[in-house]
Design an enzyme around this catalytic site. Structure first.
Site, PDB file in Angstrom:
ATOM      1  N   GLN A 251     -56.161 -15.463   9.076  1.00 58.41           N
ATOM      2  CA  GLN A 251     -54.888 -16.349   9.736  1.00 58.41           C
ATOM      3  C   GLN A 251     -55.184 -17.236  10.671  1.00 58.41           C
ATOM      4  O   GLN A 251     -54.490 -18.099  10.847  1.00 58.41           O
ATOM      5  CB  GLN A 251     -53.741 -14.993  10.266  1.00 58.41           C
ATOM      6  CG  GLN A 251     -53.306 -14.103   9.074  1.00 58.41           C
ATOM      7  CD  GLN A 251     -52.970 -14.849   8.032  1.00 58.41           C
ATOM      8  OE1 GLN A 251     -51.783 -15.710   8.035  1.00 58.41           O
ATOM      9  NE2 GLN A 251     -53.521 -14.852   6.847  1.00 58.41           N
ATOM     10  N   HIS A 254     -55.345 -21.024   9.694  1.00 58.94           N
ATOM     11  CA  HIS A 254     -54.048 -21.536   9.187  1.00 58.94           C
ATOM     12  C   HIS A 254     -53.868 -22.827  10.156  1.00 58.94           C
ATOM     13  O   HIS A 254     -53.423 -24.054  10.083  1.00 58.94           O
ATOM     14  CB  HIS A 254     -52.923 -20.651   9.322  1.00 58.94           C
ATOM     15  CG  HIS A 254     -52.708 -20.128   7.923  1.00 58.94           C
ATOM     16  ND1 HIS A 254     -52.338 -20.941   6.813  1.00 58.94           N
ATOM     17  CD2 HIS A 254     -52.566 -18.830   7.508  1.00 58.94           C
ATOM     18  CE1 HIS A 254     -52.161 -20.064   5.977  1.00 58.94           C
ATOM     19  NE2 HIS A 254     -52.456 -18.767   6.211  1.00 58.94           N
ATOM     20  N   GLU A 319     -45.686 -10.851  12.266  1.00 56.65           N
ATOM     21  CA  GLU A 319     -45.272 -11.525  10.911  1.00 56.65           C
ATOM     22  C   GLU A 319     -46.057 -10.789   9.935  1.00 56.65           C
ATOM     23  O   GLU A 319     -45.499 -10.241   8.990  1.00 56.65           O
ATOM     24  CB  GLU A 319     -45.874 -12.959  10.913  1.00 56.65           C
ATOM     25  CG  GLU A 319     -45.757 -13.551   9.622  1.00 56.65           C
ATOM     26  CD  GLU A 319     -46.579 -14.992   9.461  1.00 56.65           C
ATOM     27  OE1 GLU A 319     -46.169 -15.714   8.316  1.00 56.65           O
ATOM     28  OE2 GLU A 319     -47.202 -15.397  10.282  1.00 56.65           O
ATOM     29  N   HIS A 320     -47.611 -10.608  10.127  1.00 57.27           N
ATOM     30  CA  HIS A 320     -48.403  -9.671   9.272  1.00 57.27           C
ATOM     31  C   HIS A 320     -48.619  -8.530  10.065  1.00 57.27           C
ATOM     32  O   HIS A 320     -49.597  -8.910  11.229  1.00 57.27           O
ATOM     33  CB  HIS A 320     -49.458 -10.501   8.995  1.00 57.27           C
ATOM     34  CG  HIS A 320     -49.146 -11.628   7.888  1.00 57.27           C
ATOM     35  ND1 HIS A 320     -48.978 -12.931   8.549  1.00 57.27           N
ATOM     36  CD2 HIS A 320     -48.697 -11.891   6.991  1.00 57.27           C
ATOM     37  CE1 HIS A 320     -48.929 -13.826   7.958  1.00 57.27           C
ATOM     38  NE2 HIS A 320     -48.297 -13.138   6.685  1.00 57.27           N
ATOM     39  N   ASP A 353     -50.153 -12.722   0.402  1.00 59.40           N
ATOM     40  CA  ASP A 353     -49.918 -14.283   0.428  1.00 59.40           C
ATOM     41  C   ASP A 353     -49.998 -14.921  -1.084  1.00 59.40           C
ATOM     42  O   ASP A 353     -49.304 -15.988  -1.442  1.00 59.40           O
ATOM     43  CB  ASP A 353     -51.158 -15.021   1.029  1.00 59.40           C
ATOM     44  CG  ASP A 353     -50.954 -15.062   2.432  1.00 59.40           C
ATOM     45  OD1 ASP A 353     -49.726 -14.760   3.181  1.00 59.40           O
ATOM     46  OD2 ASP A 353     -51.766 -15.464   3.240  1.00 59.40           O
ATOM     47  N   HIS A 412       1.075 -15.453  12.615  1.00 65.36           N
ATOM     48  CA  HIS A 412       0.467 -14.409  11.489  1.00 65.36           C
ATOM     49  C   HIS A 412       1.347 -13.302  11.095  1.00 65.36           C
ATOM     50  O   HIS A 412       1.514 -12.918   9.903  1.00 65.36           O
ATOM     51  CB  HIS A 412      -0.886 -13.584  12.087  1.00 65.36           C
ATOM     52  CG  HIS A 412      -1.994 -14.419  12.167  1.00 65.36           C
ATOM     53  ND1 HIS A 412      -2.110 -15.649  12.860  1.00 65.36           N
ATOM     54  CD2 HIS A 412      -3.249 -14.147  11.665  1.00 65.36           C
ATOM     55  CE1 HIS A 412      -3.424 -16.079  12.714  1.00 65.36           C
ATOM     56  NE2 HIS A 412      -3.996 -15.161  12.031  1.00 65.36           N
TER      57      HIS A 412
END
Length: 428
Positions: A251, A254, A319-320, A353, A412
């Site tokens: 990761q 990235h 996230e992971h 992934d 109404h």
């Protein structure tokens, strides 16, 4: 990697990708210009930023066929199998419309229907991300979306990567445009002479794409404003330091803003992993990127108990999340907040992934506390259905009118009474 006590500080340590004032100014200018001048504006920005002069934005059938003809046969099979796995997983997410019978022939219900058109942004330029095509297109197809559009920035030759075109071809997607950046988001949101607008935009991009998606939200729907990648790994002394280090770097490579974190109860293991990370960094092709992420945002937290680690992870909502302990299933049951959980030694994050079938578009920046992975639900809408017969209306109209007047909404109440419930009551 820096080793610290868990008791000190625990966070993803990054701001949301909000951009600076100059970037926001540029994005607003581009959006307004494309909205006003359409294709001409897109052509100018493509030449300015992508360094390519385009006469046609749409990818031709010849380009797609050429990509397929030159593509590796084994890789093609891999993509097809991955697509199959993703489709099987997402088919389980399909929702059905329903109806609840009330009384006297009346009913209420919910109609589930797909969006008419969605646009997928695929990062490009010097990189190729066919997995993004699969992960975004397939749930939209399962939902029943009829028009799916792909946009992606071209290289300096005015072409998209073969892998992206092949992935799109596997899924039967033919409406693909060679445009990127904020101008692509503007085209999807507002439409141009050659590109019809869509109802929702999904897919990751750089800061300009993220800011543009945020800016057009409301004109169209968006999936999320995703930040850089992050991974948290829970590991004890039963894990292998080299494997944990490799997963952290998967990761980190990235983005310089990526966030790799290890949480462990073993000080010895922490130092083993730190050593392995440094050793593996020197052999990583994307060392510069990964090293920046490791040095700025990477942390190894040493805790006294596994309970402390689980509590910290639920605060992080990463996230992971990988769990490599002697009892990973037990630990996983205690985790409430994570985008995706990878259980055990053989469930390395890249499996999710690319191949397992779960979606890799996941909530970042601790938003897994309240957000979910991209799914079929992102490509449907729900419509409430109400049908009251005269008998049911007659029974409940006085109650509804009283509730409306309680809130001070006389209009109404009169709307209900306009059907003449008092008269009907007199006649009954």
């Amino acid at each position: 990697m820096r080793i610290v006590s868990l008791s000190k500080d625990i966070s993803l340590k990054r701001p949301l990708e909000m951009g600076n004032a100059e970037q926001m100014k540029t994005v607003k200018m581009v959006l307004a210009d494309v909205k006003s001048r359409g294709d001409a504006a897109i052509a100018e920005y493509s030449e300015k930023w992508d360094r390519v002069k385009l006469h046609e934005f749409r990818v031709s059938t010849e380009e797609i066929n050429h990509a397929k003809a030159n593509f590796d046969a084994e890789l093609l099979k891999d993509l097809e199998e991955a697509a199959h796995n993703i489709r099987v997983f997402h088919e389980k997410q399909k929702r059905s419309s329903y109806q609840v019978d009330v009384e006297n022939g009346s009913f209420i219900g919910q109609r589930v229907s797909p969006l008419d058109a969605v646009g997928l942004y695929v990062p490009g330029g010097s990189a190729a991300y066919p997995s993004s095509v699969l992960m975004n297109v397939i749930p939209a197809q399962v939902a029943g979306v009829e028009r799916i559009v792909i946009v992606s920035p071209p290289n300096d030759q005015g072409a998209l990567p073969d892998a992206v075109l092949v992935a799109a071809s596997i899924l039967g997607i033919e409406e693909i445009y060679k445009i990127g950046g904020a101008q692509a988001i503007a085209a999807l949101a507002y439409g141009t002479e050659s590109i019809s607008p869509v109802d929702k935009i999904t897919g990751p991009g750089n800061v300009f794409v993220a800011l543009a998606k945020r800016e057009v939200f409301g004109v169209v729907a968006i999936d999320m404003i995703a930040g850089p990648s992050e991974i948290a790994i829970i590991a004890d002394e039963t894990a292998y330091a080299d494997e944990v280090a490799a997963d952290l770097l998967s990761q980190a490579e990235h983005d310089p803003m990526a966030c790799p974190i290890l949480l462990t109860t073993s000080d010895f293991f922490a130092h083993e992993v730190a050593h392995e990370v440094e050793k593996q960094l020197t052999k990583l092709p994307r060392e510069k990127i990964a090293r920046a992420a490791v040095e700025k945002f990477g942390r190894i937290y040493v805790a006294e108990t596994m309970e402390d680690i689980v509590e910290a992870v639920n605060k992080l909502a990463p996230e992971h999340l990988e769990i490599m302990t002697s009892n990973p299933q037990v630990v996983a049951q205690q985790v409430r907040h994570a985008g995706a959980i990878f259980i055990g030694r053989y469930s390395s994050e890249p499996i999710g992934d690319y191949f397992a079938g779960t979606n890799h578009v996941l909530p970042t920046n601790s938003t897994a506390r309240f957000s979910s992975p991209l799914s079929v639900d992102d490509f449907i809408k729900k419509t409430s259905i109400i049908y009251y017969t005269q008998e049911t209306w007659l029974q409940h109209a006085p109650k509804i009118a009283r509730l409306a007047r309680m809130e001070g909404l006389e209009g109404h109440a009169r709307a209900v009474e306009s059907r003449g419930w008092a008269k009907e009551m007199d006649q009954s």
